[in-house]
Scaffold this motif. Structure first.
Motif: not given
Ligand SMILES: Cc1cc2nc3c(=O)[nH]c(=O)nc-3n(C[C@H](O)[C@H](O)[C@H](O)COP(=O)(O)O)c2cc1C
Length: 343
Positions: A64-65, A68, A88, A113, A142, A175, A220, A248, A270-271, A300, A321-322
């Protein structure tokens, strides 16, 4: 597939992160009109996974994210994802926090973020979902609460979201773990969590009768939980029989990046720095939930190895995501390969 992203990334990273976000998603939509952009589906036709009573074409999902408002679903699906989670989304449109609110930390392969649920509201998303024709991937929505909704009325926002997307989504995610909406994470604990889930599951019962369809509900969670907090959460999840846990969201622990440029920006990290931490949470959660509630691993994932670690800790599906920002769309195929090999 040619790794064109490796060539493109240095150019993209010269631009502001949010500008690149919009540029790449618009470019993706155009490119996807020409056909699937990633042939992974054809390479792994039998990567299907059954979770929450749904058949996922493969284990790799978009977290998610990134989309959106559900404006880019077709473009993103063309990258080969088995499932896409939009949102979300909140009941009413809201601008989110003032920019800049998204920061790259390339030395650590991380992002911080503090977007703050910038989104165009549930009606915009619903209009987009109505326009989707036949799809060959699972669609999750979400749900969040508006920043200006009083904490004691938070449940009403989630209930409204559930009702609005009930017949359009394959599952919803509650969420309660984003760090950028004041008070949101308080809903993860004790009585607040218990009350929220009780109301959601009761409403789902009514909606199941109305629509003749039972919509799975996932929750979540944050990575910043003590063992005791996680154990309490798991007991509440088991009591209510929710359909999945996504572990997470981003972390508030910036200790691994605080000496790097942007490392002290307020927001969720994140990442790569999150990878091990989220895997540990999955591991602990799996020891509490066993096979009773499936876990969707997120945090990550940058490689086959990272995805495998999540599956070995107990995840049934994963979300990215990241890793996509740093590694590009080729990562989707690598992750599908990881779970197809483990099967
Ligand atoms: C720019 C950005 C915006 C995000 N927006 C949301 C969101 O709106 N809702 C949500 O549940 N998670 C959001 N996330 C979290 C991601 O869905 C994910 O749970 C988190 O980044 C960990 O994963 P990653 O390390 O692969 O990015 C966002 C993450 C980033 C980087």
């Amino acid at each position: 597939m040619i790794d064109w992203y490796r060539w493109l990334r240095p150019w993209l990273f010269r631009l502001d992160p949010e500008t690149v976000h919009h540029l790449t998603l618009n470019a993706l939509d155009w490119a996807a009109k020409l056909g699937p952009l990633n042939p992974v589906r054809q390479t792994f036709p039998s990567a299907e996974v059954k979770v929450m009573g749904l058949s996922f074409p493969n284990c790799a999902g978009l977290a998610a994210g990134l989309d959106k408002n559900g404006d880019h679903i077709k473009g993103l699906a063309s990258l080969g994802f088995g499932f896409i989670e939009v949102g979300t989304v909140t009941p009413r449109p809201q601008p989110g926090n003032p920019p800049p609110r998204l920061f790259r930390i390339p030395q650590a392969q991380a992002l911080i973020n503090r977007m703050g649920f910038n989104n165009q509201g549930i009606d915009h998303l619903v209009a987009n979902l109505r326009q989707l024709d036949q799809r060959d991937f699972i669609l999750g929505v979400n749900l969040g609460k508006n920043k200006d909704t009083a904490q004691e009325k938070a449940a009403e926002d989630y209930l409204l979201g559930l009702e609005k997307v009930y017949n359009l989504a394959d599952y919803v995610t509650i969420n309660i773990s984003s760090p950028n909406t004041p008070g949101l994470r308080d809903l993860q604990h004790g009585e607040a969590l218990d009350n929220l889930l009780a109301q959601l599951l009761q409403r789902r019962q009514q909606l199941t009768k109305h629509w003749g369809k039972r919509l799975p509900i996932a929750v979540k969670i944050a990575p910043d939980l003590t063992e005791a907090e996680l154990a309490q959460q798991a007991a509440i999840f088991l009591h209510h029989g929710i359909d999945a846990v996504i572990a997470t969201n981003t972390t508030l622990d910036h200790s691994s990046v605080e000496s790097l440029p942007h490392g002290q920006e307020p927001g969720g990290l994140s990442g790569q720095p999150l990878s091990q931490k989220s895997t540990e949470i999955i591991h602990q959660l799996y020891s509490l939930l066993g096979e009773k509630i499936p876990i969707i691993g997120c945090g990550g994932i940058f490689s086959t190895k990272d995805a495998t670690a999540k599956f070995e800790a107990g995840a049934k599906l994963v979300q990215l995501y990241t890793g996509l920002i740093y590694r590009g769309p080729g990562l989707v195929g690598e992750v599908i390969k990881a779970c197809a090999t483990l099967k």
